[in-house]
Motif scaffolding. Sequence first.
Motif, PDB file in Angstrom:
ATOM      1  N   GLY A   1      65.621  73.934  58.533  1.00 52.17           N
ATOM      2  CA  GLY A   1      65.390  74.517  59.857  1.00 52.17           C
ATOM      3  C   GLY A   1      65.157  73.459  60.918  1.00 52.17           C
ATOM      4  O   GLY A   1      65.658  73.564  62.036  1.00 52.17           O
ATOM      5  N   ILE A   2      64.398  72.429  60.570  1.00 49.90           N
ATOM      6  CA  ILE A   2      64.162  71.335  61.522  1.00 49.90           C
ATOM      7  C   ILE A   2      65.479  70.672  61.895  1.00 49.90           C
ATOM      8  O   ILE A   2      65.730  70.382  63.069  1.00 49.90           O
ATOM      9  CB  ILE A   2      63.167  70.315  60.942  1.00 49.90           C
ATOM     10  CG1 ILE A   2      61.773  70.929  60.833  1.00 49.90           C
ATOM     11  CG2 ILE A   2      63.129  69.045  61.795  1.00 49.90           C
ATOM     12  CD1 ILE A   2      60.779  70.085  60.054  1.00 49.90           C
ATOM     13  N   LEU A   3      66.321  70.444  60.902  1.00 55.68           N
ATOM     14  CA  LEU A   3      67.621  69.832  61.175  1.00 55.68           C
ATOM     15  C   LEU A   3      68.446  70.722  62.116  1.00 55.68           C
ATOM     16  O   LEU A   3      69.010  70.226  63.094  1.00 55.68           O
ATOM     17  CB  LEU A   3      68.379  69.585  59.868  1.00 55.68           C
ATOM     18  CG  LEU A   3      69.728  68.898  60.027  1.00 55.68           C
ATOM     19  CD1 LEU A   3      69.560  67.487  60.584  1.00 55.68           C
ATOM     20  CD2 LEU A   3      70.452  68.843  58.691  1.00 55.68           C
TER      21      LEU A   3
ATOM     22  N   ASN B   1      66.287  81.313  61.182  1.00 50.67           N
ATOM     23  CA  ASN B   1      66.554  81.944  59.887  1.00 50.67           C
ATOM     24  C   ASN B   1      66.062  81.069  58.733  1.00 50.67           C
ATOM     25  O   ASN B   1      65.547  81.581  57.736  1.00 50.67           O
ATOM     26  CB  ASN B   1      68.037  82.278  59.731  1.00 50.67           C
ATOM     27  CG  ASN B   1      68.434  83.456  60.592  1.00 50.67           C
ATOM     28  OD1 ASN B   1      67.641  84.354  60.833  1.00 50.67           O
ATOM     29  ND2 ASN B   1      69.660  83.458  61.061  1.00 50.67           N
ATOM     30  N   CYS B   2      66.211  79.763  58.852  1.00 47.67           N
ATOM     31  CA  CYS B   2      65.705  78.856  57.821  1.00 47.67           C
ATOM     32  C   CYS B   2      64.186  78.929  57.731  1.00 47.67           C
ATOM     33  O   CYS B   2      63.625  78.988  56.628  1.00 47.67           O
ATOM     34  CB  CYS B   2      66.139  77.417  58.100  1.00 47.67           C
ATOM     35  SG  CYS B   2      67.902  77.116  57.871  1.00 47.67           S
TER      36      CYS B   2
ATOM     37  N   LEU C   1      57.533  78.967  65.578  1.00 54.05           N
ATOM     38  CA  LEU C   1      56.944  79.148  66.906  1.00 54.05           C
ATOM     39  C   LEU C   1      57.558  78.169  67.892  1.00 54.05           C
ATOM     40  O   LEU C   1      57.979  78.551  68.993  1.00 54.05           O
ATOM     41  CB  LEU C   1      55.430  78.955  66.827  1.00 54.05           C
ATOM     42  CG  LEU C   1      54.691  78.786  68.147  1.00 54.05           C
ATOM     43  CD1 LEU C   1      54.790  80.032  68.994  1.00 54.05           C
ATOM     44  CD2 LEU C   1      53.244  78.414  67.890  1.00 54.05           C
ATOM     45  N   TYR C   2      57.615  76.906  67.503  1.00 53.96           N
ATOM     46  CA  TYR C   2      58.176  75.865  68.369  1.00 53.96           C
ATOM     47  C   TYR C   2      59.638  76.185  68.721  1.00 53.96           C
ATOM     48  O   TYR C   2      60.044  76.062  69.879  1.00 53.96           O
ATOM     49  CB  TYR C   2      58.076  74.513  67.664  1.00 53.96           C
ATOM     50  CG  TYR C   2      58.688  73.387  68.460  1.00 53.96           C
ATOM     51  CD1 TYR C   2      57.965  72.767  69.471  1.00 53.96           C
ATOM     52  CD2 TYR C   2      59.985  72.963  68.212  1.00 53.96           C
ATOM     53  CE1 TYR C   2      58.522  71.742  70.223  1.00 53.96           C
ATOM     54  CE2 TYR C   2      60.548  71.942  68.961  1.00 53.96           C
ATOM     55  CZ  TYR C   2      59.812  71.337  69.959  1.00 53.96           C
ATOM     56  OH  TYR C   2      60.380  70.340  70.697  1.00 53.96           O
ATOM     57  N   THR C   3      60.414  76.609  67.746  1.00 52.11           N
ATOM     58  CA  THR C   3      61.835  76.881  67.969  1.00 52.11           C
ATOM     59  C   THR C   3      62.031  78.095  68.865  1.00 52.11           C
ATOM     60  O   THR C   3      62.889  78.077  69.755  1.00 52.11           O
ATOM     61  CB  THR C   3      62.568  77.047  66.626  1.00 52.11           C
ATOM     62  OG1 THR C   3      62.360  75.861  65.851  1.00 52.11           O
ATOM     63  CG2 THR C   3      64.059  77.257  66.824  1.00 52.11           C
ATOM     64  N   TYR C   4      61.259  79.142  68.633  1.00 57.35           N
ATOM     65  CA  TYR C   4      61.340  80.296  69.542  1.00 57.35           C
ATOM     66  C   TYR C   4      60.997  79.854  70.964  1.00 57.35           C
ATOM     67  O   TYR C   4      61.656  80.244  71.922  1.00 57.35           O
ATOM     68  CB  TYR C   4      60.384  81.411  69.112  1.00 57.35           C
ATOM     69  CG  TYR C   4      60.951  82.356  68.083  1.00 57.35           C
ATOM     70  CD1 TYR C   4      62.166  83.011  68.282  1.00 57.35           C
ATOM     71  CD2 TYR C   4      60.255  82.633  66.914  1.00 57.35           C
ATOM     72  CE1 TYR C   4      62.678  83.895  67.346  1.00 57.35           C
ATOM     73  CE2 TYR C   4      60.753  83.520  65.973  1.00 57.35           C
ATOM     74  CZ  TYR C   4      61.961  84.155  66.201  1.00 57.35           C
ATOM     75  OH  TYR C   4      62.455  85.028  65.274  1.00 57.35           O
TER      76      TYR C   4
ATOM     77  N   ARG D   1      70.111  71.883  68.033  1.00 60.17           N
ATOM     78  CA  ARG D   1      70.046  73.041  68.929  1.00 60.17           C
ATOM     79  C   ARG D   1      70.754  74.282  68.390  1.00 60.17           C
ATOM     80  O   ARG D   1      71.242  75.114  69.154  1.00 60.17           O
ATOM     81  CB  ARG D   1      70.535  72.687  70.325  1.00 60.17           C
ATOM     82  CG  ARG D   1      69.715  71.586  70.963  1.00 60.17           C
ATOM     83  CD  ARG D   1      70.177  71.298  72.369  1.00 60.17           C
ATOM     84  NE  ARG D   1      69.527  70.141  72.925  1.00 60.17           N
ATOM     85  CZ  ARG D   1      68.402  70.181  73.637  1.00 60.17           C
ATOM     86  NH1 ARG D   1      67.809  71.315  73.861  1.00 60.17           N
ATOM     87  NH2 ARG D   1      67.885  69.064  74.114  1.00 60.17           N
ATOM     88  N   GLU D   2      70.791  74.402  67.089  1.00 58.81           N
ATOM     89  CA  GLU D   2      71.284  75.619  66.442  1.00 58.81           C
ATOM     90  C   GLU D   2      70.058  76.483  66.158  1.00 58.81           C
ATOM     91  O   GLU D   2      69.605  76.624  65.020  1.00 58.81           O
ATOM     92  CB  GLU D   2      72.044  75.279  65.160  1.00 58.81           C
ATOM     93  CG  GLU D   2      73.368  74.596  65.375  1.00 58.81           C
ATOM     94  CD  GLU D   2      74.403  75.503  66.015  1.00 58.81           C
ATOM     95  OE1 GLU D   2      74.286  76.747  65.893  1.00 58.81           O
ATOM     96  OE2 GLU D   2      75.336  74.972  66.648  1.00 58.81           O
ATOM     97  N   TYR D   3      69.500  77.037  67.235  1.00 64.93           N
ATOM     98  CA  TYR D   3      68.208  77.693  67.153  1.00 64.93           C
ATOM     99  C   TYR D   3      68.202  78.933  66.265  1.00 64.93           C
ATOM    100  O   TYR D   3      67.241  79.149  65.514  1.00 64.93           O
ATOM    101  CB  TYR D   3      67.690  78.034  68.544  1.00 64.93           C
ATOM    102  CG  TYR D   3      67.405  76.814  69.381  1.00 64.93           C
ATOM    103  CD1 TYR D   3      66.550  75.809  68.915  1.00 64.93           C
ATOM    104  CD2 TYR D   3      67.989  76.645  70.627  1.00 64.93           C
ATOM    105  CE1 TYR D   3      66.281  74.682  69.680  1.00 64.93           C
ATOM    106  CE2 TYR D   3      67.719  75.520  71.400  1.00 64.93           C
ATOM    107  CZ  TYR D   3      66.868  74.549  70.913  1.00 64.93           C
ATOM    108  OH  TYR D   3      66.604  73.427  71.673  1.00 64.93           O
TER     109      TYR D   3
END
Length: 112
Positions: free
Chosen positions: A41-43, A55-56, A75-78, A48-50
Amino acid sequence: MKVVNKIRDYIISNDIENAYNIIMENEKEYINNSSYWNLRGILCSKIREYNAAINCFKTAIKIDINNYDAWFNILYTYNESGQLLQAALHAGIGLRYITDKELVDDINKKLT
């Protein structure tokens, strides 16, 4: 965990290509590993494939509901993708499972 550490090191050094290659090469072996999904998910988030990142992180949380890193990262990605309502919703849910006071404080700061 050697592979997971290698993925982490590649992500930290911003070596996206090698991180991706190791993730793909080891997917079957680590399919039920929460740390693997969190790093994946971090990768995705870094490129920027949010939606893929989210989903990851959800997969990481399903595997281990106490994976604090995955809760913080979702949370950070949202937040980064402008989905503030989802960030707040997931922060509220995550706070029920997180017992690490510093992480709870970090999450609360993100919400203000």
